[in-house]
Design an enzyme around this catalytic site. Structure first.
Site, short mmCIF file in Angstrom:
data_model
loop_
_atom_site.label_atom_id
_atom_site.label_comp_id
_atom_site.label_asym_id
_atom_site.label_seq_id
_atom_site.Cartn_x
_atom_site.Cartn_y
_atom_site.Cartn_z
N GLU A 73 0.84 -1.20 0.00
CA GLU A 73 0.00 0.00 0.00
C GLU A 73 0.87 1.25 0.00
O GLU A 73 1.68 1.46 0.90
CB GLU A 73 -0.88 -0.02 1.26
CG GLU A 73 -1.62 1.27 1.53
CD GLU A 73 -2.38 1.22 2.86
OE1 GLU A 73 -2.28 0.20 3.57
OE2 GLU A 73 -3.06 2.21 3.16
N ASP A 122 -1.20 -1.20 5.60
CA ASP A 122 -1.10 -0.62 6.94
C ASP A 122 -2.07 -1.32 7.89
O ASP A 122 -3.10 -1.82 7.46
CB ASP A 122 -1.46 0.87 6.90
CG ASP A 122 -0.39 1.69 6.19
OD1 ASP A 122 0.74 1.17 6.05
OD2 ASP A 122 -0.69 2.82 5.79
N ASP A 178 -4.33 -0.27 9.72
CA ASP A 178 -5.40 0.63 10.13
C ASP A 178 -6.63 0.39 9.26
O ASP A 178 -6.65 -0.53 8.43
CB ASP A 178 -4.94 2.10 10.05
CG ASP A 178 -4.55 2.48 8.62
OD1 ASP A 178 -4.74 1.64 7.71
OD2 ASP A 178 -4.04 3.59 8.43
N ASP A 207 -7.98 2.08 6.81
CA ASP A 207 -7.73 2.21 5.37
C ASP A 207 -7.02 0.98 4.82
O ASP A 207 -7.37 0.47 3.76
CB ASP A 207 -6.85 3.44 5.09
CG ASP A 207 -7.71 4.67 4.88
OD1 ASP A 207 -8.95 4.52 4.84
OD2 ASP A 207 -7.14 5.78 4.79
#
Ligand code: 0RA
Length: 666
Positions: free
Chosen positions: A449, A527, A529, A531
């Site tokens: 990403e 990541d 998180d 997103d």
């Protein structure tokens, strides 16, 4: 065949000591073989095989339900990791088995393939890994106890590693009927004894849809991970396949509601048996085909004759109807089989007396007689439906025409992508940092990403066998996009060309040309998180819908970067969980003040320098990769429809709930 096996195993006489013990050993060898090569019987000795034990025992109770004698099954994961399965069927017979000279119950429990020798009328599951029989479960259990309630009495027998500990004995009276089995998987056989509640729940839900009217209760009495020993679900479906289709559709908008449903049976002249066929189907606004097919309650991932029969009937019946009503006048090109299945969600369930399972995972039905049976059932019933429901018929035909038109455009777009990639010198995307090895078996592709993390990964990797493809921002949600859009999306084009496989149309089994695949490990690294988890889901959705083979072959993995860096002076420790973080903090504090220990929460991969990224997440020696599997294609369908479908709310909730945990075995 089965008869033969029992005969060769059966003690010829009981009056000669030597003879008896010798033949006894032969019988025991049957189960000994299971212990020697467990994988041959249950697939593997890891989590898959472990859960298979539960399904095997439950399948026997389901058979009793299919025969019409049982409507309640309960499954309990006990506190000590044993499993208890109980049903209210007729109870396994306990009377003397003539050939074996022992209780029929003991025969069922201790002789391979002795399972359903009593009832000739039921459709025994006897192919693939299912139907290996409860005796296999017995062989692979350190302890198993079976209790039968029958004829006013309660009987029991216990076994260790499949060996009876005493003769079947009566231990009390009861007016109830049924069978209860408790088993402890053998820790010397299995690499894990940890039953996953969700995994069992998924199969029980599926079974309840496939066997309407049977109540399946599931309990988890273990106290762990914050659960209190009271986890409990009831799976019960009155609507059967219709409810299954509604469940699969999740929040997607159905074009045909209620779903089309029919059940019928056809006599197979070849085998002189009845083949019952049940189908529920509807269409949605999407572009995918979700057809789930079951043979004797076994999910046939790899397809087979029943699916071919269904497809032929669907295409021909719809085509005939549309022609007859002049609805195809505007179409100037061929309508392909796919066009009749775009946006189709269907569940097909057939019962076959002697199923032949083929294919890599033994989930492809081979019986040729089934194709004709399903085809003629579906043709007849669907014709009736279309005649009686002209409004719905029109909606379906319009949908097909739209699909055919769009596919015509998509084919052009796809050809363009594939031709272009042949024209560039290497045929590879400019953003790809390829590895030097050209052996797919050792090559890995990291899908990373963001450009910055991509940069760290490029610097940190081992360029011999690790390739990096940075993906910028969000990739297209293929669940909601028309096929031609997919070939216009940069990130997806890059993935396709980097992997080297030409994407299949989803005509005929969605086959990919896997021999062209350039990497056998495709690792999604995002990541930790919300997103990141969204991007991961988008990539998985793409693979699931367009390159399912990659997942089925076990080529797709999720990287697990650490969540924390715990640091004091020069001492550093990484932590993947809250627990590890707390332990590391205590360790580094060495009894001193914990305030002196610095805890950094990694918000993104970009916060790690190349060495850290290599050490924690990419180095094959230290990293943890999570394999993406499709345990149940039906469950994955439901999940993706929730995640990627029309309603925003369930998706947001799901991602927030799961972002932290990253449950990966979709
Ligand atoms: C064959 C015959 C009969 C019962 C069963 C099998 C049976 C097997 C299992 C396995 C789990 N639960 C079960 N319940 C029943 C009985 C035939 C009769 O009573 O006439």
């Amino acid at each position: 065949m089965e008869e033969q096996e029992i005969l060769t195993n059966s003690p010829p006489s009981n009056n000669n000591g030597d003879d008896y013990s010798a033949s006894n050993i032969t019988v025991l060898e049957g189960l000994e073989a299971v212990r020697l090569r467990p994988a041959m019987y249950i697939g593997d000795v890891n989590a898959n095989g472990l859960h298979h034990l539960v399904y095997e025992v439950v399948d026997n109770s389901i058979d009793e339900a299919m025969a019409g004698f049982c409507n309640h099954i309960s499954v309990c994961i006990n506190e000590n990791n044993s499993i208890t399965v109980s049903d209210n069927g007729r109870g396994i017979p306990i009377d003397m088995h003539e050939k074996e000279k022992k209780s029929a119950l003991e025969v069922v429990m201790t002789i391979l393939h002795a399972g359903g020798k009593f009832d000739k009328d039921t459709y025994k599951v006897s192919g693939g890994l299912h139907g290996v029989g409860v005796s296999c479960v017995n062989a692979l259990s350190s302890l198993l106890r079976v209790e039968v309630r029958r004829g006013g009495h309660i009987y029991e027998q216990e076994y260790k590693q499949g060996k009876p500990q005493f003769d079947v004995r009566m231990i009390g009276d009861t007016q109830e009927r049924g069978t209860t089995t408790t088993f402890y998987p053998d820790s010397t056989i299995f690499t894990t004894l940890d039953f996953k509640y969700e995994r069992i729940a998924t199969r029980m839900r599926e079974l309840s849809f496939l066997n309407k009217g049977v109540k399946i209760e599931l309990f988890d009495k273990r106290k762990h991970d914050g659960t209190n020993g009271n986890t409990h679900d009831i799976f019960y479906s009155e609507g059967g396949l219709v409810e299954f289709v509604n469940y699969l559709e999740g929040t997607r908008e159905k074009l045909i509601s209620p779903p089309i449903y029919f059940e019928s049976e056809k006599l197979s002249v070849e085998t002189n048996t009845m083949i019952p066929v049940q189908v529920a189907m509807t269409y949605n606004n999407g572009f995918n085909e979700n057809v789930h097919a079951y043979v004797n309650n076994i999910n046939t991932h790899e397809g087979g004759t029943h699916i071919s029969g269904f497809r032929r009937a669907l295409s021909r019946t719809l085509k005939n109807y549309a022609d007859k009503n002049g609805l195809l006048a505007k179409i100037k090109f061929e309508i392909s089989g796919d066009d009749f299945r775009e946006g189709l969600t269907a569940v097909i369930s057939v019962k076959v007396a002697d199923p032949q399972f083929e294919g890599q995972t033994k989930t492809k039905l081979g019986n040729s007689e089934v194709q004709g049976a399903v085809e003629s059932c579906v043709t007849e019933m669907l014709n009736n439906y279309l005649e009686e429901n002209p409004k719905q018929a029109k909606i379906i035909v319009n949908k097909v025409v739209l699909a055919a038109t769009a596919r015509h455009a998509a084919r052009k777009a796809r050809e363009l992508v594939q031709r272009k990639s042949l024209l560039t010198s290497t045929g590879l995307p400019g953003k790809l940092a390829d590895c030097s090895s050209s052996d797919p078996a050792e090559s890995e592709l990291y899908l990373v990403e963001g450009d910055s993390a991509g940069g760290s990964a490029k610097q940190g990797r081992n360029p011999q066998f690790q390739a990096i493809l940075p993906l910028r921002g969000k990739i297209l949600n293929v669940e909601k996009a028309q096929e031609h859009k997919i070939y216009e999306n940069e990130e997806i084009k890059n993935m396709i060309t980097a992997l080297g496989v030409a994407i299949g149309t989803y005509e005929d089994e969605k086959a990919l040309n896997l021999d062209k695949l350039r990497y056998h490990k495709i690792i999604i690294m995002t990541d930790a998180d919300v997103d990141g988890s969204h991007i991961r889901t988008l990539i998985l959705t793409f693979f699931f819908r367009y390159m399912k083979d990659l997942i089925e072959m076990g080529y797709v993995y999720i990287a697990s970067p650490p969540l924390y860096l715990v640091k004091k002076g020069k001492d550093e420790k990484y932590a993947w969980t809250e627990e590890q973080k707390d332990t590391a903090t205590k360790e580094l504090a060495k009894g001193g003040k914990e305030e002196n220990v610095h805890v950094q929460r990694y918000k993104g991969l970009g916060e790690m320098n190349p060495e850290q990224l290599w050490h924690t997440t990419m180095d094959p020696v230290f990293r943890t990769l999570n394999l993406v599997t499709i345990e149940s294609a039906a469950e994955a369908d439901h999940l993706f429809s929730m995640l990627m479908g029309d309603d925003v709310e369930p998706r947001r909730e799901f991602i927030e709930k799961n972002a932290k945990y990253a449950r990966l075995d979709v």
